[in-house]
Scaffold this motif. Structure first.
Motif, PDB file in Angstrom:
ATOM      1  N   UNK A 182       0.795  -1.229   0.000  1.00 36.29           N
ATOM      2  CA  UNK A 182       0.000   0.000   0.000  1.00 36.29           C
ATOM      3  C   UNK A 182       0.819   1.265   0.000  1.00 36.29           C
ATOM      4  N   UNK A 183       2.179   1.162   0.030  1.00 34.84           N
ATOM      5  CA  UNK A 183       2.999   2.367   0.104  1.00 34.84           C
ATOM      6  C   UNK A 183       2.772   3.091   1.412  1.00 34.84           C
ATOM      7  N   UNK A 184       2.522   4.399   1.346  1.00 35.08           N
ATOM      8  CA  UNK A 184       2.285   5.183   2.564  1.00 35.08           C
ATOM      9  C   UNK A 184       0.911   4.910   3.165  1.00 35.08           C
ATOM     10  N   UNK A 185       0.019   4.329   2.397  1.00 38.34           N
ATOM     11  CA  UNK A 185      -1.329   4.014   2.891  1.00 38.34           C
ATOM     12  C   UNK A 185      -1.394   2.523   3.218  1.00 38.34           C
ATOM     13  N   UNK A 208      -0.719  10.840   1.600  1.00 33.64           N
ATOM     14  CA  UNK A 208      -0.321  11.481   2.861  1.00 33.64           C
ATOM     15  C   UNK A 208      -0.891  12.883   2.988  1.00 33.64           C
ATOM     16  N   UNK A 209      -1.396  13.202   4.183  1.00 32.47           N
ATOM     17  CA  UNK A 209      -1.948  14.521   4.438  1.00 32.47           C
ATOM     18  C   UNK A 209      -3.410  14.664   4.088  1.00 32.47           C
ATOM     19  N   UNK A 210      -4.026  13.582   3.586  1.00 32.18           N
ATOM     20  CA  UNK A 210      -5.444  13.621   3.250  1.00 32.18           C
ATOM     21  C   UNK A 210      -6.159  12.461   3.945  1.00 32.18           C
ATOM     22  N   UNK A 211      -7.463  12.533   3.960  1.00 32.75           N
ATOM     23  CA  UNK A 211      -8.267  11.448   4.545  1.00 32.75           C
ATOM     24  C   UNK A 211      -9.198  10.824   3.511  1.00 32.75           C
ATOM     25  N   UNK A 212      -9.151  11.351   2.297  1.00 34.75           N
ATOM     26  CA  UNK A 212     -10.032  10.869   1.234  1.00 34.75           C
ATOM     27  C   UNK A 212      -9.363   9.738   0.468  1.00 34.75           C
ATOM     28  N   UNK A 213     -10.084   8.661   0.262  1.00 37.51           N
ATOM     29  CA  UNK A 213      -9.569   7.542  -0.529  1.00 37.51           C
ATOM     30  C   UNK A 213      -9.758   7.870  -2.011  1.00 37.51           C
ATOM     31  N   UNK A 214      -8.639   7.984  -2.726  1.00 34.81           N
ATOM     32  CA  UNK A 214      -8.690   8.241  -4.170  1.00 34.81           C
ATOM     33  C   UNK A 214      -8.856   6.903  -4.903  1.00 34.81           C
ATOM     34  N   UNK A 215      -9.702   6.901  -5.916  1.00 31.57           N
ATOM     35  CA  UNK A 215      -9.928   5.703  -6.719  1.00 31.57           C
ATOM     36  C   UNK A 215      -9.412   5.943  -8.126  1.00 31.57           C
ATOM     37  N   UNK A 237       3.446   6.048  -6.861  1.00 31.96           N
ATOM     38  CA  UNK A 237       4.647   5.250  -7.137  1.00 31.96           C
ATOM     39  C   UNK A 237       5.922   5.932  -6.647  1.00 31.96           C
ATOM     40  N   UNK A 238       5.834   7.224  -6.313  1.00 28.85           N
ATOM     41  CA  UNK A 238       7.008   7.949  -5.814  1.00 28.85           C
ATOM     42  C   UNK A 238       7.094   7.940  -4.291  1.00 28.85           C
ATOM     43  N   UNK A 239       6.098   7.380  -3.618  1.00 32.55           N
ATOM     44  CA  UNK A 239       6.107   7.355  -2.151  1.00 32.55           C
ATOM     45  C   UNK A 239       7.223   6.461  -1.634  1.00 32.55           C
TER      46      UNK A 239
END
Length: 382
Positions: free
Chosen positions: A141-144, A169-176, A205-207
Motif C-alpha cells: 500500500x505504500x504510505x497508505x 499522505x496529508x489527506x483522509x479521502x480515498x482516491x480511486x 509510485x514515488x512514495x
C-alpha cells in the motif's frame, strides 16, 4: 525522677528509631542493588561512572529499538518478496498456456474457454497477492497501509479493469484510480478511468518509507533504506527511486510514458490481453488473428517476467541487508551490555553478601528494640 526517666527514654527511643530507619534504608538499598544489578542509584554516589552509564544506556535503548524495528521490517519485506515471486511465477505459468494455445490444434472453443478461465484465476491471484497483509496493514500500500489497494473486474467481450484505491499522505479521502484494458481490433489498448488517474498513480509510485536502522546516514535521507514498495511499482517493474528520478529529470513526460507502457504490459495487463483475445476468439474471431496475437504475447510476457524478476531481486537484497544489520546490532547489543556492567553493574556476590549483612543488622535492631520497649513501658507508668 519520673520526668527525667521519661525524657531519657524518649530521647533513646528517638535515637533508636533513627538508627533503625538508617539500617532499614541500607537494607533496601542492598536489596535494590541485587534486584537491579546496578552498583549506583544516583549520580552522587559516583558521578563519572553514573553519567558514562547513562550514555551507554541511551545507546543500548537505541540499538534495542532498531532491532525491534528490523524484525518488523523483515516480516514486511518477506511478504513483499513472496508476493513479487508469486506474481512472477503466475506469469511464467500463464506463458506456458499461451504457448500451448497458439497451436492450431489447441485453439478450439473448449480449449480457449479453459485457458481463459485459467487467465482469470491467475489475474485474481495476482490481485490477492498485491492485497497481502502483515498484521493489520497492507504491505503493497505504500504510505497508505489501511486501505485495500486493488480490485479487479472483468466484463466479458468488453474490458478488464484494475482499480487502485489509495489515501495520499496529508489527506483522509480515498482516491480511486482505474486502468482499463480493451481490445481494439487486434491491438490492446489501456486507458485511464478518468483524466488524471495516471498522474495520481505516478504520485503514489514515488512514495517512500526510508527508515534509520543503522544503515546509511541519518543526515542524508537518500542513503537510508526505502522499505515501501507500492503495488503499482511491482506491476510496472519500476522502483520509487527510478520514478522520482525520472519525474524530476529533464523529460518527465518520457517517464510518464514509460510508466504507462510498462503498466499496460504489466502481469495483469498481459493476462487481461489473454482474456480479451480468448473472448474475441470464442465470439467468432479469426483463428489466424488469435494465433498471431498470442504469439506476440509470448515475447511480451518474457520481457515483463524479467522486469518483475528485478523487483524480486531488489526486495531480496534489501532483506539480506536487514539480516546483516540485525547481526551487527546484536553484536553491538552484547558489547553495550558488557560495557554497562563494567561501568554501573554491581558484583552479584558482593551485592548478595551486603544484603545479608544488612538483613542481620536489621534483625538485631528489631530484637534490641523489643527489649527496650518492654522496659520503657514500666518506666512510663511509675
Amino acid at each position: 525522677m519520673r520526668v527525667t526517666n521519661r525524657v531519657t527514654n524518649t530521647a533513646m527511643n528517638r535515637k533508636y528509631t533513627t538508627g533503625v530507619n538508617d539500617v532499614h534504608g541500607r537494607l533496601n538499598k542492598a536489596m535494590n542493588r541485587v534486584s537491579s544489578g546496578k552498583a549506583y542509584e544516583n549520580a552522587a554516589e559516583n558521578p563519572l561512572a553514573y553519567y558514562q552509564g547513562k550514555k551507554l544506556d541511551n545507546q543500548y535503548q537505541d540499538v534495542e529499538s532498531k532491532l525491534e524495528l528490523i524484525s518488523d521490517l523483515e516480516k514486511r519485506l518477506e511478504e513483499q518478496e513472496g508476493g513479487a515471486y508469486a506474481i512472477q511465477n503466475q506469469l511464467a505459468e500463464a506463458q506456458k498456456k499461451v504457448v500451448y494455445i497458439t497451436s492450431d490444434s489447441n485453439n478450439g472453443e473448449h480449449t480457449v474457454a479453459t485457458v481463459r478461465e485459467d487467465f482469470v484465476q491467475r489475474a485474481q491471484f495476482m490481485v490477492n497477492e498485491l492485497n497481502s497483509q502483515y498484521r493489520d496493514y497492507y504491505v503493497f500500500g505504500g504510505c497508505d497501509v489501511t486501505t485495500t489497494p486493488f480490485e479487479l473486474s472483468i466484463e466479458t467481450n468488453q474490458s478488464v479493469t484494475l482499480t487502485y484505491n489509495h489515501t495520499f499522505p496529508g489527506t483522509t479521502t480515498v482516491e480511486t484510480m482505474k486502468l482499463t484494458w480493451t481490445l481494439n481490433g487486434d491491438k490492446l489498448e489501456m486507458n485511464e478511468g478518468t483524466a488524471g488517474d495516471l498522474d495520481k498513480i505516478i504520485n503514489a509510485m514515488q512514495e517512500q518509507g526510508r527508515v534509520d536502522i543503522g544503515y546509511g546516514l541519518i543526515s542524508d535521507r537518500n542513503t537510508l533504506m526505502d522499505t515501501y514498495t507500492g503495488g503499482m511499482n511491482v506491476l510496472a517493474g519500476l522502483s520509487s527511486d527510478a520514478v522520482v528520478a525520472g519525474m524530476k529529470g529533464a523529460n518527465p513526460a518520457d517517464m510518464k510514458q514509460k510508466v504507462f507502457d510498462q503498466l499496460k504490459e504489466s502481469p495483469i495487463g498481459l493476462l487481461a490481453e489473454g482474456i480479451l483475445r480468448c473472448d474475441d476468439r470464442m465470439n467468432g474471431g479469426d483463428a489466424g488473428t488469435f494465433s498471431n496475437g498470442m504469439n506476440a504475447l509470448i515475447n511480451t510476457m518474457s520481457d515483463t517476467h524479467t522486469r518483475i524478476g528485478i523487483v524480486y531481486s531488489d526486495l531480496g537484497n534489501k532483506y539480506s541487508l536487514l539480516e546483516d544489520m540485525e547481526s551487527k546490532l546484536k553484536k553491538q547489543h552484547q558489547s553495550l551490555e558488557a560495557q554497562y556492567k563494567d561501568k554501573l553493574g554491581a558484583d552479584p556476590y558482593e551485592a548478595i553478601m551486603d544484603m545479608f549483612s544488612e538483613q542481620y543488622s536489621y534483625s538485631a535492631c528489631l530484637q534490641l528494640g523489643s527489649r527496650m520497649m518492654q522496659s520503657s513501658l514500666f518506666d512510663f507508668i511509675r
